[in-house]
Design a protein around this motif. Structure first.
Motif, mmCIF file in Angstrom:
data_model
loop_
_atom_site.group_PDB
_atom_site.id
_atom_site.type_symbol
_atom_site.label_atom_id
_atom_site.label_comp_id
_atom_site.label_asym_id
_atom_site.label_seq_id
_atom_site.Cartn_x
_atom_site.Cartn_y
_atom_site.Cartn_z
ATOM 1 N N GLU A 100 0.841 -1.204 0.000
ATOM 2 C CA GLU A 100 0.000 0.000 0.000
ATOM 3 C C GLU A 100 0.874 1.251 0.000
ATOM 4 O O GLU A 100 0.597 2.225 -0.723
ATOM 5 C CB GLU A 100 -0.914 -0.024 1.226
ATOM 6 C CG GLU A 100 -1.951 1.081 1.255
ATOM 7 C CD GLU A 100 -2.882 0.950 2.440
ATOM 8 O OE1 GLU A 100 -4.075 1.226 2.287
ATOM 9 O OE2 GLU A 100 -2.405 0.566 3.528
ATOM 10 N N TYR A 101 1.944 1.230 0.800
ATOM 11 C CA TYR A 101 2.841 2.381 0.849
ATOM 12 C C TYR A 101 3.529 2.592 -0.491
ATOM 13 O O TYR A 101 3.648 3.724 -0.975
ATOM 14 C CB TYR A 101 3.899 2.190 1.948
ATOM 15 C CG TYR A 101 4.982 3.250 1.880
ATOM 16 C CD1 TYR A 101 4.734 4.532 2.358
ATOM 17 C CD2 TYR A 101 6.217 2.987 1.294
ATOM 18 C CE1 TYR A 101 5.697 5.531 2.263
ATOM 19 C CE2 TYR A 101 7.186 3.977 1.200
ATOM 20 C CZ TYR A 101 6.927 5.242 1.683
ATOM 21 O OH TYR A 101 7.879 6.221 1.584
ATOM 22 N N HIS A 102 3.995 1.493 -1.110
ATOM 23 C CA HIS A 102 4.655 1.610 -2.415
ATOM 24 C C HIS A 102 3.718 2.229 -3.446
ATOM 25 O O HIS A 102 4.133 3.087 -4.241
ATOM 26 C CB HIS A 102 5.113 0.237 -2.888
ATOM 27 C CG HIS A 102 6.397 -0.201 -2.252
ATOM 28 N ND1 HIS A 102 6.942 -1.447 -2.453
ATOM 29 C CD2 HIS A 102 7.244 0.436 -1.415
ATOM 30 C CE1 HIS A 102 8.073 -1.547 -1.784
ATOM 31 N NE2 HIS A 102 8.271 -0.428 -1.134
ATOM 32 N N ALA A 103 2.463 1.796 -3.440
ATOM 33 C CA ALA A 103 1.499 2.340 -4.400
ATOM 34 C C ALA A 103 1.301 3.833 -4.172
ATOM 35 O O ALA A 103 1.281 4.630 -5.118
ATOM 36 C CB ALA A 103 0.169 1.593 -4.284
ATOM 37 N N ALA A 104 1.163 4.223 -2.903
ATOM 38 C CA ALA A 104 0.952 5.636 -2.582
ATOM 39 C C ALA A 104 2.198 6.468 -2.913
ATOM 40 O O ALA A 104 2.095 7.598 -3.410
ATOM 41 C CB ALA A 104 0.597 5.781 -1.104
ATOM 42 N N HIS A 105 3.380 5.909 -2.652
ATOM 43 C CA HIS A 105 4.626 6.622 -2.925
ATOM 44 C C HIS A 105 4.796 6.858 -4.426
ATOM 45 O O HIS A 105 5.166 7.947 -4.865
ATOM 46 C CB HIS A 105 5.815 5.819 -2.378
ATOM 47 C CG HIS A 105 7.090 6.599 -2.342
ATOM 48 N ND1 HIS A 105 8.244 6.093 -1.807
ATOM 49 C CD2 HIS A 105 7.405 7.851 -2.770
ATOM 50 C CE1 HIS A 105 9.216 6.991 -1.916
ATOM 51 N NE2 HIS A 105 8.732 8.064 -2.496
ATOM 52 N N VAL A 106 4.508 5.829 -5.217
ATOM 53 C CA VAL A 106 4.605 5.963 -6.671
ATOM 54 C C VAL A 106 3.630 7.019 -7.181
ATOM 55 O O VAL A 106 3.963 7.856 -8.027
ATOM 56 C CB VAL A 106 4.346 4.606 -7.355
ATOM 57 C CG1 VAL A 106 4.172 4.791 -8.852
ATOM 58 C CG2 VAL A 106 5.495 3.644 -7.085
ATOM 59 N N LEU A 107 2.398 6.986 -6.656
ATOM 60 C CA LEU A 107 1.393 7.962 -7.063
ATOM 61 C C LEU A 107 1.867 9.383 -6.766
ATOM 62 O O LEU A 107 1.784 10.281 -7.614
ATOM 63 C CB LEU A 107 0.070 7.693 -6.340
ATOM 64 C CG LEU A 107 -1.050 8.705 -6.600
ATOM 65 C CD1 LEU A 107 -1.463 8.682 -8.067
ATOM 66 C CD2 LEU A 107 -2.247 8.428 -5.709
ATOM 67 N N ASN A 108 2.386 9.584 -5.562
ATOM 68 C CA ASN A 108 2.854 10.907 -5.177
ATOM 69 C C ASN A 108 4.036 11.350 -6.036
ATOM 70 O O ASN A 108 4.122 12.510 -6.453
ATOM 71 C CB ASN A 108 3.259 10.903 -3.700
ATOM 72 C CG ASN A 108 3.712 12.265 -3.214
ATOM 73 O OD1 ASN A 108 2.946 13.220 -3.205
ATOM 74 N ND2 ASN A 108 4.976 12.355 -2.803
ATOM 75 N N HIS A 109 4.934 10.416 -6.337
ATOM 76 C CA HIS A 109 6.147 10.746 -7.093
ATOM 77 C C HIS A 109 5.834 11.188 -8.518
ATOM 78 O O HIS A 109 6.475 12.095 -9.048
ATOM 79 C CB HIS A 109 7.073 9.532 -7.113
ATOM 80 C CG HIS A 109 8.397 9.798 -7.769
ATOM 81 N ND1 HIS A 109 9.466 10.354 -7.090
ATOM 82 C CD2 HIS A 109 8.827 9.601 -9.047
ATOM 83 C CE1 HIS A 109 10.491 10.479 -7.923
ATOM 84 N NE2 HIS A 109 10.135 10.040 -9.103
#
Length: 309
Positions: A100-109
């Motif tokens: 979940e964190y990886h998905a959110a981090h990619v989205l933000n990036h």
């Protein structure tokens, strides 16, 4: 003096379930690797993917104190973002949070300031898991999105997809009964098995993407350095397992909270009761001792008998 080879015998193939091999399988600088990744993404997303562009595998945070991310495969696909991982262990039973964190981090990036909300790209965090993540889910490939408690989807922006290899391993090997995505699972499991090469060949005949991936695998298996990386990977896995087992024997269970351990044992029992999995296999899949599983299974059966009487 001849240098020792890490390759066990001529013609041996690397194991795609080893993290560094999975990565090179899809990121090797060859047309076959690019085609293999494109086909894999198309199969697991259930839609034709045409434009795949690899991106940097390390994403920084907004500050030095932010948690960083390092991916196996990071790419843009038809205006969307996909992060693909091979994961061998559900560390502390927390891989769901990590994904979940990886998905959110990619989205933000990849979302620049000022972008219209309706133009924010979809993000897909795709993980091939060499462990059982959700013992209660019968499917071997599961797609998760953000929903409310009634099951209504808030948005399809963040997507997490898990392929659970132990579930695919238990499926019948009859290729006619497998989906394209399940074929990939069988390929990851059997590609390096000398006794399964006839079956792997049949997979390549049924799935063009797997054919490309198998070509890449045979090519990269010629490189001694790749065998060194795989050997080091399995040594690390063995060391981690040894330390955890030692901690359990000493009654310390380092890094595993009591509640997490209890949940893992419960999931193992679910595998035994629901899927008729052997206790030894279920305990290995869940990363707990077979003694703990058998003791809990005994209590489960006793309580069941009491309720029925």
């Amino acid at each position: 003096m001849l240098q020792k080879s890490f390759r066990p015998y001529p013609g041996a193939l690397l194991n795609p379930c080893a993290d560094p091999i999975f990565k090179i399988l899809f990121t090797d600088e060859s047309d076959e690797a690019h085609q293999a990744l494109t086909c894999f993404l198309s199969d697991i997303l259930g839609k034709t993917v045409t434009d795949v562009v690899l991106q940097p595998n390390e994403l920084s945070g907004e500050s030095d104190s932010d948690k960083q991310s390092e991916f196996d495969i990071n790419c843009k696909i038809d205006g969307k973002i996909a992060n693909v991982e091979m994961q061998g262990e559900n560390d502390k039973q927390s891989y769901g949070k990590r994904a979940e964190y990886h998905a959110a981090h990619v989205l933000n990036h990849y979302t620049p300031k000022g972008m219209d909300w309706d133009k924010i790209p979809q993000v897909f965090q795709i993980s091939v898991l060499n462990f059982i993540f959700d013992a209660d889910a019968e499917k071997s490939i599961n797609h998760y999105v953000l929903r409310n408690k009634d099951g209504r989807t808030i948005s399809d922006t963040l997507n997490v997809i898990f392929m659970e290899l132990p579930k695919i391993k238990k499926l019948d090997d009859d290729i006619a009964r497998l989906t394209k995505t399940q074929m990939w699972g069988k390929f990851f499991l059997y590609a390096s098995d000398a006794e399964k090469q006839n079956y792997v060949q049949k997979l390549t005949e049924e799935n063009g993407g797997i054919k490309m991936a198998f070509t890449v695998l045979k090519n990269v298996s010629q490189d001694e350095l790749n065998w060194y990386h795989e050997t080091r990977y399995w040594m690390h896995v063995s060391d981690e397992l040894t330390m955890k087992n030692a901690a359990r024997r000493e009654g310390r269970a380092e890094g595993i909270a009591e509640g997490e351990h209890k949940k893992a044992v419960e999931d193992a029992i679910t595998l035994i009761k629901k899927y008729k999995v052997a206790p030894e296999t279920a305990s290995a899949d869940m990363g707990v001792s077979v003694e703990d599983v058998l003791q809990s299974l005994k209590l489960y059966n006793q309580n069941k008998d009491s309720r029925e009487s």
